[in-house]
Design a protein around this motif. Sequence first.
Motif, short mmCIF file in Angstrom:
data_model
loop_
_atom_site.label_atom_id
_atom_site.label_comp_id
_atom_site.label_asym_id
_atom_site.label_seq_id
_atom_site.Cartn_x
_atom_site.Cartn_y
_atom_site.Cartn_z
N GLY A 1 6.75 -14.86 -21.96
CA GLY A 1 7.45 -16.13 -21.98
C GLY A 1 7.17 -17.00 -23.18
N GLU A 2 6.47 -16.45 -24.18
CA GLU A 2 6.19 -17.20 -25.40
C GLU A 2 7.19 -16.79 -26.49
OE1 GLU A 2 2.13 -16.41 -26.41
OE2 GLU A 2 1.54 -16.35 -24.29
N SER A 3 7.23 -17.54 -27.58
CA SER A 3 8.09 -17.15 -28.68
C SER A 3 7.44 -16.01 -29.45
CB SER A 3 8.35 -18.33 -29.62
OG SER A 3 7.15 -18.78 -30.20
N GLY A 4 8.26 -15.19 -30.08
CA GLY A 4 7.76 -14.07 -30.85
C GLY A 4 8.78 -13.64 -31.88
N LEU A 5 8.32 -12.92 -32.88
CA LEU A 5 9.17 -12.47 -33.97
C LEU A 5 9.29 -10.95 -33.93
CD1 LEU A 5 10.72 -12.94 -36.62
CD2 LEU A 5 8.52 -12.93 -37.81
N ILE A 6 10.50 -10.46 -33.72
CA ILE A 6 10.75 -9.02 -33.70
C ILE A 6 11.99 -8.71 -34.51
CG2 ILE A 6 9.68 -8.66 -31.43
CD1 ILE A 6 12.54 -8.57 -30.26
N TYR A 7 12.18 -7.41 -34.80
CA TYR A 7 13.42 -6.93 -35.39
C TYR A 7 14.13 -6.10 -34.33
CZ TYR A 7 11.18 -8.64 -39.54
OH TYR A 7 10.56 -9.47 -40.44
N ASP A 8 15.33 -6.55 -33.98
CA ASP A 8 16.00 -5.97 -32.83
C ASP A 8 16.91 -4.82 -33.21
OD1 ASP A 8 18.26 -7.14 -33.89
OD2 ASP A 8 18.39 -8.74 -32.39
N PHE A 9 17.69 -4.34 -32.23
CA PHE A 9 18.54 -3.18 -32.48
C PHE A 9 19.66 -3.48 -33.47
CE2 PHE A 9 17.79 0.05 -28.82
CZ PHE A 9 16.43 -0.01 -29.06
N TYR A 10 20.05 -4.75 -33.61
CA TYR A 10 21.01 -5.10 -34.66
C TYR A 10 20.42 -4.79 -36.03
CZ TYR A 10 24.21 -7.51 -31.47
OH TYR A 10 25.10 -7.80 -30.47
N ASP A 11 19.15 -5.18 -36.22
CA ASP A 11 18.48 -4.89 -37.49
C ASP A 11 18.38 -3.39 -37.72
OD1 ASP A 11 17.75 -7.64 -38.28
OD2 ASP A 11 16.55 -7.58 -36.47
N GLY A 12 18.06 -2.66 -36.65
CA GLY A 12 17.97 -1.21 -36.76
C GLY A 12 19.30 -0.58 -37.13
N TYR A 13 20.36 -1.08 -36.52
CA TYR A 13 21.70 -0.56 -36.83
C TYR A 13 22.09 -0.86 -38.27
CZ TYR A 13 26.74 -0.21 -37.10
OH TYR A 13 28.01 0.09 -37.51
N ASN A 14 21.90 -2.10 -38.72
CA ASN A 14 22.31 -2.46 -40.08
C ASN A 14 21.53 -1.69 -41.14
OD1 ASN A 14 24.35 -4.20 -39.35
ND2 ASN A 14 23.02 -6.01 -39.32
N ALA A 15 20.26 -1.40 -40.88
CA ALA A 15 19.50 -0.56 -41.81
C ALA A 15 20.05 0.86 -41.81
CB ALA A 15 18.02 -0.57 -41.43
N GLN A 16 20.47 1.34 -40.65
CA GLN A 16 20.99 2.70 -40.56
C GLN A 16 22.34 2.84 -41.25
OE1 GLN A 16 19.93 4.52 -36.99
NE2 GLN A 16 20.75 6.51 -37.55
N VAL A 17 23.13 1.76 -41.29
CA VAL A 17 24.39 1.80 -42.04
C VAL A 17 24.13 2.17 -43.49
CG1 VAL A 17 26.23 0.34 -42.99
CG2 VAL A 17 25.65 0.18 -40.55
N VAL A 18 23.14 1.53 -44.10
CA VAL A 18 22.81 1.80 -45.50
C VAL A 18 22.20 3.20 -45.65
CG1 VAL A 18 21.45 1.03 -47.49
CG2 VAL A 18 22.53 -0.64 -45.97
N LEU A 19 21.33 3.56 -44.71
CA LEU A 19 20.71 4.88 -44.75
C LEU A 19 21.77 5.98 -44.74
CD1 LEU A 19 18.14 6.72 -44.44
CD2 LEU A 19 18.50 6.54 -41.97
N GLU A 20 22.74 5.86 -43.86
CA GLU A 20 23.76 6.91 -43.76
C GLU A 20 24.64 6.95 -45.01
OE1 GLU A 20 23.73 9.25 -41.52
OE2 GLU A 20 21.98 8.28 -40.64
N ALA A 21 24.89 5.79 -45.63
CA ALA A 21 25.66 5.77 -46.87
C ALA A 21 24.89 6.47 -47.99
CB ALA A 21 25.99 4.33 -47.27
N LEU A 22 23.57 6.39 -47.98
CA LEU A 22 22.75 7.09 -48.97
C LEU A 22 22.75 8.60 -48.73
CD1 LEU A 22 19.61 4.77 -49.17
CD2 LEU A 22 21.12 5.33 -51.08
N ARG A 23 22.65 8.98 -47.47
CA ARG A 23 22.53 10.40 -47.13
C ARG A 23 23.85 11.15 -47.18
NH1 ARG A 23 19.95 11.18 -41.63
NH2 ARG A 23 19.09 13.13 -42.42
N LYS A 24 24.96 10.42 -46.99
CA LYS A 24 26.28 11.05 -46.98
C LYS A 24 27.20 10.26 -47.90
CE LYS A 24 25.42 12.30 -42.16
NZ LYS A 24 25.82 12.07 -40.75
N PRO A 25 26.97 10.38 -49.20
CA PRO A 25 27.69 9.52 -50.16
C PRO A 25 29.16 9.88 -50.30
CG PRO A 25 26.35 11.15 -51.32
CD PRO A 25 26.01 11.28 -49.88
#
Length: 343
Positions: free
Chosen positions: A296-320
């Motif tokens: 119930g306290e505040s906290g700083l995380i990177y959520d699945f949106y962050d994971g997805y947006n990083a994967q967008v770039v990753l896939e563009a690198l791997r499959k140009p």
Amino acid sequence: MMKQKMAVIGLGHMGRQMIHRLLPQYTEKIEVVAICDSDESSLHREAAEAGIRPRLYTDYRQLLDEVTLDLVYIAVPPSLHYDVARIAFEKGIHVFCEKPLANSLTEARSLVELAEESNVLHAVHFSLPLDPAVLKLQGLLEDQAIGRIQSMDLYLEFPQWPRAWQQNPWITSRQQGGYLLEVGIHWIQMIQQVFGPITHVKSEIEFPPDSNQSESRVQAVLRLHHDIEIRLSGTDQREGEERVSLVVHGEEGTLALENWRDLYRSGKDTDLQPVSADDVVSPLPILKQIIQILNGESGLIYDFYDGYNAQVVLEALRKPGEGFTDVRPQLMGDKTEGFIVTT
């Protein structure tokens, strides 16, 4: 205060790190009630070495069906991330997942949708943006220590892949492994957090003759939303020690983050000198932030949106594609900072 009940699924390098190094720091707030790995001997060995007595499973489906949980940590190979997380969301269990989020962009997008529908915490184990050296670098950039940024260089260079401590059946596979997926994803996500969205990707990638093997050489350009370009150099044939580094070139000097955590700075007419980050207070580890949120306290995380947006770039690198690929249509939202939440 009731302890959070947690399961660890997957006892590779990251799963072992979790039960041997991270979880012992928080035994008053979280309890490992179950662990899972396909290797039964590994289950007994790791539980004994950690001095814990959780329920042991070789089938994650059975574990998730039989054990009452608050949180699951997913540290299995990427091809299994989707199924483990999907079942956890269906059961209303909070999910802490290793990177990359999934084994494909389609799976990653589906996981974001499932996460939102389930209304539970969802976090990816990205920690680089919160490392003291990165926080120090970010502060220096905000203070205009090197003037306006002109360009950057990202080095993902290894004398061999995988590294000696990283041996497993999938780490070299084209589907699930390679240094772009294992290491590059951290830097992609950090760049997105510190410097803003990557909007265009141009990549030239070379693979070994064996169609099952991951990339050997990569030369790429990542273009940020304000047109600053990042030149990426990747190889598994570097002479000498590995280099995993980001060099930021400014009008008035250079900042270099060498080998993850060593920060250097130079001026126009001076050589690179070490910069201490000892004065920086980091909110790491991410597990601590998750525990705070679940309590119930505040906290700083990177959520699945962050994971997805990083994967967008990753896939563009791997499959140009041909020339620059505009990845903006695929990005979700306009998130450039970590997610601060309370439950």
